[in-house]
Enzyme design. Structure first.
Site, PDB file in Angstrom:
ATOM      1  N   CYS A  10       0.870  -1.180   0.000  1.00 13.86           N
ATOM      2  CA  CYS A  10       0.000   0.000   0.000  1.00 13.86           C
ATOM      3  C   CYS A  10       0.905   1.227   0.000  1.00 13.86           C
ATOM      4  O   CYS A  10       2.061   1.135  -0.389  1.00 13.86           O
ATOM      5  CB  CYS A  10      -0.980  -0.019   1.170  1.00 13.86           C
ATOM      6  SG  CYS A  10      -0.249   0.185   2.804  1.00 13.86           S
ATOM      7  N   ARG A  16      -3.640  -0.721   5.358  1.00 14.78           N
ATOM      8  CA  ARG A  16      -4.144  -1.780   4.481  1.00 14.78           C
ATOM      9  C   ARG A  16      -3.200  -2.963   4.306  1.00 14.78           C
ATOM     10  O   ARG A  16      -3.593  -4.117   4.542  1.00 14.78           O
ATOM     11  CB  ARG A  16      -4.503  -1.212   3.103  1.00 14.78           C
ATOM     12  CG  ARG A  16      -5.687  -0.286   3.140  1.00 14.78           C
ATOM     13  CD  ARG A  16      -5.907   0.393   1.817  1.00 14.78           C
ATOM     14  NE  ARG A  16      -4.828   1.356   1.572  1.00 14.78           N
ATOM     15  CZ  ARG A  16      -4.723   2.102   0.488  1.00 14.78           C
ATOM     16  NH1 ARG A  16      -5.609   1.983  -0.473  1.00 14.78           N
ATOM     17  NH2 ARG A  16      -3.732   2.961   0.351  1.00 14.78           N
ATOM     18  N   ASP A 117      -8.919   2.984   1.354  1.00 17.42           N
ATOM     19  CA  ASP A 117      -7.937   3.455   2.334  1.00 17.42           C
ATOM     20  C   ASP A 117      -8.674   4.031   3.545  1.00 17.42           C
ATOM     21  O   ASP A 117      -9.346   5.054   3.434  1.00 17.42           O
ATOM     22  CB  ASP A 117      -7.044   4.525   1.710  1.00 17.42           C
ATOM     23  CG  ASP A 117      -5.863   4.894   2.592  1.00 17.42           C
ATOM     24  OD1 ASP A 117      -5.794   4.423   3.751  1.00 17.42           O
ATOM     25  OD2 ASP A 117      -5.012   5.657   2.115  1.00 17.42           O
TER      26      ASP A 117
END
Length: 141
Positions: A10, A16, A117
């Site tokens: 990420c 994440r 996100d």
């Protein structure tokens, strides 16, 4: 798809990709898993909400420290799963020699969506992201 070593990527490696790493590792599939961020600040811990949500799924991020994406991490991995299409494209451009192993987590799971996100969001937003990640991971097996 024969999966032995997976690198999850990420941006900051605090939400994440660490959640995906912890959730995949907790499945005890024998897959080696690491995570990294394209713009990670080395040694940053996972966000408090990410740690809580992962704990709710029986895993932990208490020892996680962010790691910046490197060529050697890409070399290590059999598969590199980015959280977004933009991240996958960035890696393909920066590391064209690894293009054949880079895709999004959603694509690996047979879907076509970016992983949301949750950074800056509330606990429920993190829970929704964790569920989205879990759904993609379940489709891969």
């Amino acid at each position: 798809m024969a999966v032995k070593r997976v690198l999850l990527v990420c941006t900051g490696n605090t939400c994440r990709s660490p959640m995906a790493e912890a959730l995949l590792a907790a499945k005890e599939t024998g897959i080696e898993v690491k995570s990294a961020g394209t713009q990670a600040l080395a040694a940053s811990p996972a966000t408090p909400h990410a740690r809580i949500v992962v704990r709710e799924h029986g895993a932990t991020l208490d020892e996680h420290h962010a790691e910046r994406l490197t060529g050697s991490l890409l070399e290590w991995a059999d598969h590199v799963w980015a959280m977004t299409q933009a991240q996958a494209l960035q890696m393909e451009q920066q590391y064209p020699e690894h293009k054949n192993k880079i895709m999004t987590l959603a694509t690996a799971g047979g879907a076509h969506e970016d992983i949301t996100d949750p950074v800056g969001g509330d606990l429920d937003e993190y829970r929704r992201t964790a569920e989205q990640i879990k759904q993609m991971l379940e489709r891969i097996e």
